[in-house]
Write a protein that holds these residues in place. Structure first.
Motif, short mmCIF file in Angstrom:
data_model
loop_
_atom_site.label_atom_id
_atom_site.label_comp_id
_atom_site.label_asym_id
_atom_site.label_seq_id
_atom_site.Cartn_x
_atom_site.Cartn_y
_atom_site.Cartn_z
N THR A 2 0.83 -1.19 0.00
CA THR A 2 0.00 0.00 0.00
C THR A 2 0.87 1.25 0.00
O THR A 2 1.95 1.27 0.58
CB THR A 2 -0.93 0.03 1.23
OG1 THR A 2 -0.14 -0.05 2.39
CG2 THR A 2 -1.94 -1.09 1.20
N GLU A 3 0.34 2.27 -0.66
CA GLU A 3 1.06 3.54 -0.69
C GLU A 3 0.88 4.26 0.64
O GLU A 3 -0.18 4.13 1.27
CB GLU A 3 0.51 4.42 -1.81
CG GLU A 3 0.80 3.87 -3.20
CD GLU A 3 0.31 4.83 -4.26
OE1 GLU A 3 0.36 6.05 -4.04
OE2 GLU A 3 -0.12 4.33 -5.31
N PRO A 4 1.89 5.02 1.06
CA PRO A 4 1.73 5.77 2.31
C PRO A 4 0.64 6.83 2.15
O PRO A 4 0.46 7.40 1.08
CB PRO A 4 3.09 6.41 2.54
CG PRO A 4 3.82 6.28 1.25
CD PRO A 4 3.18 5.20 0.45
N LYS A 5 -0.10 7.03 3.22
CA LYS A 5 -1.15 8.05 3.22
C LYS A 5 -0.52 9.43 3.24
O LYS A 5 0.50 9.63 3.89
CB LYS A 5 -2.05 7.91 4.46
CG LYS A 5 -2.88 6.66 4.46
CD LYS A 5 -3.88 6.69 5.58
CE LYS A 5 -3.20 6.77 6.93
NZ LYS A 5 -4.09 6.66 8.06
N PRO A 6 -1.14 10.39 2.55
CA PRO A 6 -0.63 11.76 2.68
C PRO A 6 -0.87 12.26 4.09
O PRO A 6 -1.77 11.77 4.79
CB PRO A 6 -1.46 12.55 1.67
CG PRO A 6 -2.67 11.72 1.42
CD PRO A 6 -2.29 10.29 1.69
N PRO A 7 -0.06 13.20 4.55
CA PRO A 7 -0.26 13.71 5.91
C PRO A 7 -1.67 14.29 6.06
O PRO A 7 -2.20 14.89 5.14
CB PRO A 7 0.79 14.80 6.06
CG PRO A 7 1.63 14.75 4.85
CD PRO A 7 0.99 13.86 3.84
N GLY A 8 -2.25 14.06 7.21
CA GLY A 8 -3.59 14.54 7.47
C GLY A 8 -3.60 15.95 8.00
O GLY A 8 -2.56 16.57 8.23
N ALA A 9 -4.80 16.45 8.19
CA ALA A 9 -4.98 17.78 8.78
C ALA A 9 -4.57 17.73 10.25
O ALA A 9 -4.55 16.68 10.88
CB ALA A 9 -6.44 18.21 8.65
N MET A 10 -4.23 18.89 10.77
CA MET A 10 -3.85 19.01 12.17
C MET A 10 -4.91 19.83 12.91
O MET A 10 -5.34 20.87 12.42
CB MET A 10 -2.52 19.74 12.31
CG MET A 10 -1.33 19.02 11.71
SD MET A 10 -1.00 17.44 12.50
CE MET A 10 -0.71 17.93 14.17
N ILE A 11 -5.29 19.35 14.07
CA ILE A 11 -6.17 20.10 14.96
C ILE A 11 -5.37 20.38 16.22
O ILE A 11 -4.68 19.51 16.74
CB ILE A 11 -7.44 19.31 15.31
CG1 ILE A 11 -8.32 19.17 14.06
CG2 ILE A 11 -8.21 19.98 16.45
CD1 ILE A 11 -9.57 18.35 14.28
N VAL A 12 -5.46 21.61 16.69
CA VAL A 12 -4.88 21.99 17.98
C VAL A 12 -6.03 22.43 18.86
O VAL A 12 -6.86 23.26 18.44
CB VAL A 12 -3.85 23.13 17.82
CG1 VAL A 12 -3.33 23.56 19.18
CG2 VAL A 12 -2.70 22.70 16.91
N ALA A 13 -6.09 21.89 20.05
CA ALA A 13 -7.16 22.25 20.99
C ALA A 13 -6.57 22.32 22.38
O ALA A 13 -5.64 21.59 22.71
CB ALA A 13 -8.28 21.22 20.94
N GLY A 14 -7.10 23.21 23.18
CA GLY A 14 -6.64 23.30 24.55
C GLY A 14 -7.00 24.62 25.20
O GLY A 14 -7.94 25.30 24.77
N THR A 15 -6.23 24.97 26.22
CA THR A 15 -6.53 26.17 27.00
C THR A 15 -5.24 26.87 27.41
O THR A 15 -4.16 26.28 27.37
CB THR A 15 -7.28 25.82 28.30
OG1 THR A 15 -6.46 24.96 29.09
CG2 THR A 15 -8.62 25.16 28.02
#
Length: 107
Positions: A2-15
């Motif tokens: 299988t081909e490597p997946k492209p990088p996914g989106a990034m979510i940043v969450a916190g306080t």
């Protein structure tokens, strides 16, 4: 194979905390940071919100199209300036987490 997946989106969450409250200088600094960040290539969402139950807590939520844009954001001059102002503004106690996601769909 299988081909490597492209990088996914990034979510940043916190306080983070506004130890002296969310004053006009804090709001102005958050607005400047948000405006600069939203103009960055790869920024899908960048927002702050004061917690309704604890007005000293500021909630952070960001969405980046991929890890590369998130990394560029972390190294951006406006990000360094923003972090450099925290002590003078009474901000601190950051509790942020990044999440890499493979898939997103509307609910």
């Amino acid at each position: 194979m299988t081909e490597p997946k492209p990088p996914g989106a990034m979510i940043v969450a916190g306080t983070f905390r506004a130890r002296r409250g969310v004053t006009l200088p804090v709001l102005a600094a958050m607005a400047a940071m948000s405006t600069a960040s939203r103009a960055e290539d790869g920024c899908e969402l960048y927002t702050y919100a004061v917690d309704a139950f604890d007005p000293m807590t500021i909630r952070v939520f960001e969405i980046w199209s991929d890890m590369a844009s998130f990394k560029r954001h972390r190294e951006a001059n406006h990000t360094k300036i923003w972090r450099g102002k925290w002590n003078d503004l009474g901000l601190g106690d950051a509790n942020l987490t990044s999440y890499e996601i493979d898939n997103k769909a509307p609910l």
